[in-house]
Design a protein around this motif. Structure first.
Motif, PDB file in Angstrom:
ATOM      1  N   ALA A  64      17.766 -22.609  -0.027  1.00 59.44           N
ATOM      2  CA  ALA A  64      19.491 -22.022  -0.402  1.00 59.44           C
ATOM      3  C   ALA A  64      19.349 -21.031  -1.820  1.00 59.44           C
ATOM      4  N   GLY A  65      18.375 -20.729  -2.030  1.00 58.23           N
ATOM      5  CA  GLY A  65      18.112 -19.441  -2.968  1.00 58.23           C
ATOM      6  C   GLY A  65      18.279 -18.265  -2.800  1.00 58.23           C
ATOM      7  N   GLU A  66      18.291 -17.790  -3.632  1.00 55.72           N
ATOM      8  CA  GLU A  66      18.322 -15.976  -3.424  1.00 55.72           C
ATOM      9  C   GLU A  66      16.452 -15.801  -2.774  1.00 55.72           C
ATOM     10  N   ILE A  67      16.090 -14.909  -1.734  1.00 57.62           N
ATOM     11  CA  ILE A  67      15.012 -14.355  -1.640  1.00 57.62           C
ATOM     12  C   ILE A  67      14.284 -13.893  -1.564  1.00 57.62           C
ATOM     13  N   TRP A  68      15.025 -12.312  -1.578  1.00 56.98           N
ATOM     14  CA  TRP A  68      14.641 -11.342  -1.419  1.00 56.98           C
ATOM     15  C   TRP A  68      15.064 -10.189  -2.941  1.00 56.98           C
ATOM     16  N   GLN A  69      14.378  -9.552  -3.511  1.00 53.36           N
ATOM     17  CA  GLN A  69      14.706  -8.707  -4.806  1.00 53.36           C
ATOM     18  C   GLN A  69      15.011  -7.780  -3.748  1.00 53.36           C
ATOM     19  N   ARG A  70      16.109  -6.887  -4.994  1.00 52.12           N
ATOM     20  CA  ARG A  70      16.705  -5.957  -4.396  1.00 52.12           C
ATOM     21  C   ARG A  70      16.289  -4.574  -3.879  1.00 52.12           C
ATOM     22  N   GLY A  71      15.490  -3.805  -2.783  1.00 53.28           N
ATOM     23  CA  GLY A  71      15.788  -2.237  -2.795  1.00 53.28           C
ATOM     24  C   GLY A  71      14.126  -2.936  -2.249  1.00 53.28           C
ATOM     25  N   PHE A  72      13.630  -1.814  -1.584  1.00 54.97           N
ATOM     26  CA  PHE A  72      12.228  -1.658  -1.394  1.00 54.97           C
ATOM     27  C   PHE A  72      11.354  -0.603  -1.447  1.00 54.97           C
ATOM     28  N   SER A  73       9.683  -0.883  -2.372  1.00 54.78           N
ATOM     29  CA  SER A  73       9.055   0.290  -2.161  1.00 54.78           C
ATOM     30  C   SER A  73       8.413   0.981  -0.771  1.00 54.78           C
ATOM     31  N   ASP A  74       8.050   2.041  -1.104  1.00 58.00           N
ATOM     32  CA  ASP A  74       7.992   2.528   0.396  1.00 58.00           C
ATOM     33  C   ASP A  74       7.357   3.596   0.381  1.00 58.00           C
ATOM     34  N   VAL A  75       6.215   4.207   1.259  1.00 53.95           N
ATOM     35  CA  VAL A  75       5.070   5.480   0.725  1.00 53.95           C
ATOM     36  C   VAL A  75       5.091   5.462   2.533  1.00 53.95           C
ATOM     37  N   ARG A  76       5.740   6.735   2.338  1.00 52.68           N
ATOM     38  CA  ARG A  76       5.540   7.706   4.308  1.00 52.68           C
ATOM     39  C   ARG A  76       3.522   8.096   4.334  1.00 52.68           C
ATOM     40  N   VAL A  77       3.659   7.753   4.838  1.00 61.35           N
ATOM     41  CA  VAL A  77       2.005   8.366   6.074  1.00 61.35           C
ATOM     42  C   VAL A  77       2.447   9.152   6.692  1.00 61.35           C
ATOM     43  N   LEU A  78       1.285  10.153   6.045  1.00 63.96           N
ATOM     44  CA  LEU A  78       1.415  11.447   6.295  1.00 63.96           C
ATOM     45  C   LEU A  78       0.512  11.704   7.275  1.00 63.96           C
ATOM     46  N   ASP A  79      -0.455  11.071   7.486  1.00 59.74           N
ATOM     47  CA  ASP A  79      -1.571  11.510   9.058  1.00 59.74           C
ATOM     48  C   ASP A  79      -2.164  10.785   9.394  1.00 59.74           C
ATOM     49  N   GLU A  80      -3.386  11.116  10.376  1.00 62.12           N
ATOM     50  CA  GLU A  80      -3.763   9.876  11.389  1.00 62.12           C
ATOM     51  C   GLU A  80      -4.875   9.243  10.422  1.00 62.12           C
ATOM     52  N   SER A  81      -5.146  10.193   8.840  1.00 57.65           N
ATOM     53  CA  SER A  81      -6.457   9.421   8.168  1.00 57.65           C
ATOM     54  C   SER A  81      -5.416   8.756   7.071  1.00 57.65           C
ATOM     55  N   SER A  82      -4.348   8.844   6.204  1.00 60.03           N
ATOM     56  CA  SER A  82      -3.377   8.261   6.163  1.00 60.03           C
ATOM     57  C   SER A  82      -2.628   6.910   6.470  1.00 60.03           C
ATOM     58  N   PHE A  83      -3.036   6.967   7.830  1.00 63.63           N
ATOM     59  CA  PHE A  83      -2.028   5.644   8.910  1.00 63.63           C
ATOM     60  C   PHE A  83      -3.483   4.617   8.146  1.00 63.63           C
ATOM     61  N   HIS A  84      -4.821   5.036   8.635  1.00 61.16           N
ATOM     62  CA  HIS A  84      -5.893   4.485   8.371  1.00 61.16           C
ATOM     63  C   HIS A  84      -6.045   3.493   7.390  1.00 61.16           C
ATOM     64  N   ARG A  85      -5.754   4.629   6.013  1.00 59.44           N
ATOM     65  CA  ARG A  85      -5.666   4.059   5.099  1.00 59.44           C
ATOM     66  C   ARG A  85      -4.992   3.151   4.442  1.00 59.44           C
ATOM     67  N   HIS A  86      -3.710   3.077   5.101  1.00 65.09           N
ATOM     68  CA  HIS A  86      -2.390   2.061   4.950  1.00 65.09           C
ATOM     69  C   HIS A  86      -3.049   0.697   5.537  1.00 65.09           C
TER      70      HIS A  86
END
Length: 137
Positions: A64-86
């Protein structure tokens, strides 16, 4: 609740609303490596995920309660190396938090599911090679 969130992510994938590359559901937050279709947006995908989960948690779990905080944080993946780090960061999140020894041991992450899928595929391959057939009703 973590299993329900994983089911919501699977539903989004089946509906073509997003491609979930990796995820981990932690006790107080979630990390998702996601690609959204060109005709959508990250904001819409997050709205669908958060809203779908909230609806189902209230309906199926009686939450019955609130589950999520408002909004979210995002980080853009720039390339394959970045994808693997994430991917590595997401997988190691429960290890760094002391919740598991390895990413594959944590029950609420894609590393565990990928390991199970590989094991199932390997078992099927071995059964096919030996001529064994399993029937599951």
């Amino acid at each position: 609740m973590a299993s329900l969130l994983i089911d919501v992510l699977r539903s989004m994938m089946r509906a073509g609303r997003a491609t979930i590359h990796d995820f981990v559901v932690m006790p107080n937050h979630v990390h998702i490596l996601i690609t959204v279709p060109g005709d959508s947006s990250l904001e819409k995908a997050m709205q669908l995920m958060k809203g779908g989960f909230s609806f189902r948690a209230k309906k199926e779990l009686g939450f019955a309660g609130e589950i999520w905080q408002r909004g979210f944080s995002d980080v853009r993946v720039l390339d394959e190396s970045s994808f693997h780090r994430h991917q590595e960061y997401i997988g190691n999140n429960p290890v760094k938090a002391g919740l598991s020894i390895s990413p594959e041991d944590f029950p609420f992450g894609s590393a565990r599911l990928k390991k199970q899928k590989r094991a199932g595929a390997e078992a099927q391959s071995n059964a096919a090679a030996s001529g064994t057939t399993e029937v599951v009703p």
